[in-house]
Design a protein around this motif. Structure first.
Motif, mmCIF file in Angstrom:
data_model
loop_
_atom_site.group_PDB
_atom_site.id
_atom_site.type_symbol
_atom_site.label_atom_id
_atom_site.label_comp_id
_atom_site.label_asym_id
_atom_site.label_seq_id
_atom_site.Cartn_x
_atom_site.Cartn_y
_atom_site.Cartn_z
ATOM 1 N N THR A 7 1.026 -0.944 0.230
ATOM 2 C CA THR A 7 -0.021 0.189 -0.050
ATOM 3 C C THR A 7 0.695 1.324 0.093
ATOM 4 O OG1 THR A 7 -0.399 0.641 2.494
ATOM 5 C CG2 THR A 7 -2.155 -1.093 0.940
ATOM 6 N N GLY A 31 4.754 1.290 -0.355
ATOM 7 C CA GLY A 31 5.618 0.488 -0.925
ATOM 8 C C GLY A 31 6.862 0.946 0.327
ATOM 9 N N LYS A 36 6.254 -3.631 -2.762
ATOM 10 C CA LYS A 36 7.026 -2.690 -3.995
ATOM 11 C C LYS A 36 5.201 -2.063 -3.479
ATOM 12 C CE LYS A 36 6.055 -5.328 -8.505
ATOM 13 N NZ LYS A 36 6.752 -5.433 -9.756
ATOM 14 N N ALA A 37 4.919 -1.271 -3.944
ATOM 15 C CA ALA A 37 2.970 -0.274 -3.882
ATOM 16 C C ALA A 37 2.978 -1.893 -5.052
ATOM 17 C CB ALA A 37 3.217 1.152 -4.348
ATOM 18 N N VAL A 38 1.619 -1.806 -4.541
ATOM 19 C CA VAL A 38 0.381 -2.834 -5.998
ATOM 20 C C VAL A 38 0.153 -1.509 -6.837
ATOM 21 C CG1 VAL A 38 -1.365 -4.310 -6.346
ATOM 22 C CG2 VAL A 38 0.577 -4.998 -4.351
ATOM 23 N N ARG A 39 0.210 -1.045 -7.690
ATOM 24 C CA ARG A 39 -0.833 -0.200 -8.811
ATOM 25 C C ARG A 39 -2.206 -1.267 -8.855
ATOM 26 N NH1 ARG A 39 1.451 1.056 -14.125
ATOM 27 N NH2 ARG A 39 -0.493 2.100 -14.340
ATOM 28 N N LYS A 48 -6.580 -1.659 -9.596
ATOM 29 C CA LYS A 48 -7.608 -1.658 -9.867
ATOM 30 C C LYS A 48 -8.138 -1.386 -9.842
ATOM 31 C CE LYS A 48 -8.134 -5.770 -12.071
ATOM 32 N NZ LYS A 48 -7.996 -7.053 -13.582
ATOM 33 N N ARG A 94 -7.452 -1.510 -2.988
ATOM 34 C CA ARG A 94 -7.298 -0.564 -2.505
ATOM 35 C C ARG A 94 -7.414 -0.258 -0.880
ATOM 36 N NH1 ARG A 94 -8.014 3.194 -5.026
ATOM 37 N NH2 ARG A 94 -6.626 2.847 -6.789
ATOM 38 N N CYS A 115 0.401 -7.181 -9.883
ATOM 39 C CA CYS A 115 -1.292 -6.294 -10.085
ATOM 40 C C CYS A 115 -2.285 -7.027 -8.718
ATOM 41 C CB CYS A 115 -1.651 -7.266 -10.916
ATOM 42 S SG CYS A 115 -1.790 -8.992 -10.893
ATOM 43 N N GLU A 116 -3.322 -6.363 -8.963
ATOM 44 C CA GLU A 116 -4.166 -6.448 -7.626
ATOM 45 C C GLU A 116 -3.920 -7.678 -7.585
ATOM 46 O OE1 GLU A 116 -8.835 -5.348 -7.364
ATOM 47 O OE2 GLU A 116 -7.557 -3.918 -7.984
#
Length: 332
Positions: free
Chosen positions: A90, A92, A113-116, A118, A123, A181-182
């Motif tokens: 969440t 990074g 690392k931070a997740v992107r 979608k 989130r 990824c999510e």
């Protein structure tokens, strides 16, 4: 600061484990908890406890039961792992330096690392869970005081790949990035969350101090909420896995593979459950015929996080092992 009334209540109400009582008194004498000195606290313990010889922190007398502090430190290792995973996903970055020191061998975190994300929902789920796990670390460290173990070395990279390969989520030799990824994040979270619930339930009978037991029950409840949240997100997800580089039809099937992999590590009994039952119906709560969640012993929990079905003191997510007295997985 602790006042005399609070300390008296804490000890008289619930400190039934003499070893933990001595540790509490020792910590009070070392740190000076407010207006309560070691002399004042000594008057609150039973004669038997006062006469018992003090033991070094982190060690057990021959034949003695594991102490409450040892059980909480075992839980703290798991909370370090979960907190680091969710915080990296969440924000990074992981836990602050103020929440990682203590006894035992300290270690860093590999990967993360931070997740992107979608979807807004995923989130926000992750952010809420990250906050809870960070709070669990801070809470347990406060409860344990100077006896709290430091964060051990944690692997959030190759460990997930090994677990995914063993479960058949990716082909042999292919990596699995839990932060890629999510969908990957949700599967990685599923790998942890059910283990946390069963770990706290399995540890409950080992805790004799009622205050500690109440605290552990409260954390168990939160972990169960988290697990149900992740299981629901996996069940409701729509879409295939081919474009994600994962094997299987959908996230429900992928979660079932991870469930089977966990079951292969923690013993011969078939306890673990995926997010759908044998009839293809939703299975958000993995419970027995009585509607009761199942338990794992500390050794079984370590089988999963060490990624082994043998007796071991390190591996998987903890490449150098966990800190504290409870550190060996079960021989299955």
């Amino acid at each position: 600061m602790f006042g005399k009334r609070y300390a008296a209540s804490m000890i008289n109400r619930s400190a039934e484990n003499e070893q933990d009582r001595r540790r509490f008194l020792h910590a009070a004498g070392m740190t000076g908890l407010g207006v309560v000195g070691a002399g004042a606290l000594n008057g609150l313990v039973t004669p038997a406890a006062a006469a018992a010889p003090a033991q070094q922190a982190g060690r057990q007398a021959p034949g003695a039961e594991v102490s409450d502090a040892a059980v909480l430190n075992f839980a703290l290792n798991l909370e370090y792992l979960e907190a680091e995973f969710y915080l990296y996903a969440t924000t990074g970055k992981g836990l602050p330096d103020s929440l990682v020191g203590g006894t035992g061998t300290p270690g860093g975190v590999t990967g993360g690392k931070a997740v992107r994300f979608k979807t807004k929902a995923a989130r926000q789920y992750a952010q809420e869970i990250a906050g809870d796990e960070k709070a669990h670390v801070a809470f347990l460290r406060t409860a344990l005081g100077s006896a709290a173990v430091s964060r051990p070395a944690i692997d959030l990279q190759s460990s997930f790949t090994a677990a995914a390969q063993a479960a058949g989520l990716v082909k042999p030799g292919k990596p699995f990035d839990p932060f890629g990824c999510e969908e990957n994040f949700l599967l990685a979270a599923f790998l942890f969350e059910d283990v946390g619930v069963t770990a706290y339930k399995g540890a409950a009978p080992l805790i004799t101090n009622k205050t500690y037991l109440e605290a552990a029950a409260g954390i168990l409840a939160v972990e169960a909420y988290h697990a149900a949240n992740i299981r629901t997100a996996l069940y409701e997800h729509r879409g295939g896995l081919l474009d994600l580089g994962l094997l299987g039809r959908d996230l429900k099937e992928a979660a079932g593979k991870l469930s089977n992999a966990r079951d292969s590590l923690d013993g011969a009994t078939d306890l673990d459950q995926g997010v759908v039952d044998g009839k293809g119906q939703a299975n958000i709560v993995p419970a027995d015929a009585n509607g009761v969640a199942f338990s794992r012993s500390p050794g079984q929990v370590l089988n999963i996080v060490y990624l082994t079905n043998k007796a071991a003191t390190s591996g998987g997510f903890f490449p150098k092992g966990v800190n504290g007295e409870v550190n060996t997985s079960a021989a299955n």
